[in-house]
Design a protein around this motif. Structure first.
Motif, short mmCIF file in Angstrom:
data_model
loop_
_atom_site.label_atom_id
_atom_site.label_comp_id
_atom_site.label_asym_id
_atom_site.label_seq_id
_atom_site.Cartn_x
_atom_site.Cartn_y
_atom_site.Cartn_z
N PHE A 1 46.17 44.14 41.72
CA PHE A 1 46.22 43.05 40.74
C PHE A 1 47.19 41.99 41.23
O PHE A 1 46.81 40.87 41.53
CB PHE A 1 46.60 43.57 39.36
CG PHE A 1 46.57 42.53 38.29
CD1 PHE A 1 45.37 41.99 37.87
CD2 PHE A 1 47.73 42.08 37.70
CE1 PHE A 1 45.33 41.02 36.89
CE2 PHE A 1 47.69 41.12 36.72
CZ PHE A 1 46.49 40.59 36.32
N THR A 2 48.44 42.35 41.34
CA THR A 2 49.43 41.41 41.89
C THR A 2 49.62 41.61 43.38
O THR A 2 50.20 40.78 44.05
CB THR A 2 50.80 41.60 41.20
OG1 THR A 2 51.26 42.93 41.46
CG2 THR A 2 50.70 41.37 39.71
N GLY A 3 49.16 42.73 43.90
CA GLY A 3 49.32 43.04 45.31
C GLY A 3 50.60 43.81 45.61
O GLY A 3 50.83 44.20 46.75
N ALA A 4 51.42 44.06 44.58
CA ALA A 4 52.71 44.73 44.81
C ALA A 4 52.51 46.19 45.23
O ALA A 4 53.21 46.67 46.13
CB ALA A 4 53.56 44.66 43.55
N LEU A 5 51.59 46.89 44.60
CA LEU A 5 51.39 48.31 44.94
C LEU A 5 50.89 48.46 46.36
O LEU A 5 51.43 49.26 47.14
CB LEU A 5 50.42 48.97 43.96
CG LEU A 5 50.08 50.43 44.27
CD1 LEU A 5 51.34 51.28 44.28
CD2 LEU A 5 49.11 50.97 43.24
N ALA A 6 49.88 47.71 46.73
CA ALA A 6 49.33 47.81 48.08
C ALA A 6 50.36 47.38 49.13
O ALA A 6 50.43 47.95 50.22
CB ALA A 6 48.06 46.99 48.21
#
Length: 148
Positions: free
Chosen positions: A77-82
């Motif tokens: 979603f925000t790209g933070a996890l990936a």
């Protein structure tokens, strides 16, 4: 019935447990993380099946935020996890990967309650095991310890 199973033991011994060095464990761990990120991008869950569709509200929120026509459950979603999901530990026979930041770990745990995406599917495990056989090559030659 005359026959039966007869076993002759010429030498007894034991098999030494595998002790891979940290470089080999790190290489295996990095490959595992790479495969998991690829699986997420395809929208496949930890069981190896297509992930559940997004809830109606979250579908429209993600569609507007990312400007995608048909968003899927892909942990991006925000790209933070990936961006923060990486190998954290590869030592003493333990390989662990997780997000590096505390807030991202909490968000990942919450997202995992809806659909388990973090983990390894059966096909992934088989592929990684096939590729890591080379790492065990030297160990197999030295694994047998005869008992005298």
């Amino acid at each position: 019935m005359a026959g039966g199973l007869q076993v002759q033991v010429k030498q007894s011994g034991r098999v030494r447990p595998a002790r891979l060095d940290n470089g080999v464990l790190t290489a295996i761990g990095n490959e595992m993380v790479k495969r998991q990120l690829e699986r997420w991008s395809k929208g496949i869950n930890a069981d190896g099946n297509q992930a559940k569709p997004l809830g109606k509200k979250y579908f429209f929120v993600k569609k507007a935020y990312l400007r995608q026509e048909h968003p899927i459950r892909d942990n991006r979603f925000t790209g933070a996890l990936a961006a923060n999901f990486q190998l954290r530990k590869a030592i003493d026979g333990v390989i662990r990967a997780e997000p590096t930041q505390r807030a991202t770990r909490a968000a990942a745990a919450k997202a995992d309650q809806y659909e388990q995406m973090i983990g390894f599917s059966g096909p992934e495990i088989n592929e990684i095991l096939k590729e890591s056989v080379g790492a065990y090559g030297d160990w197999v030659e030295k694994a047998w310890i005869p008992i005298k």
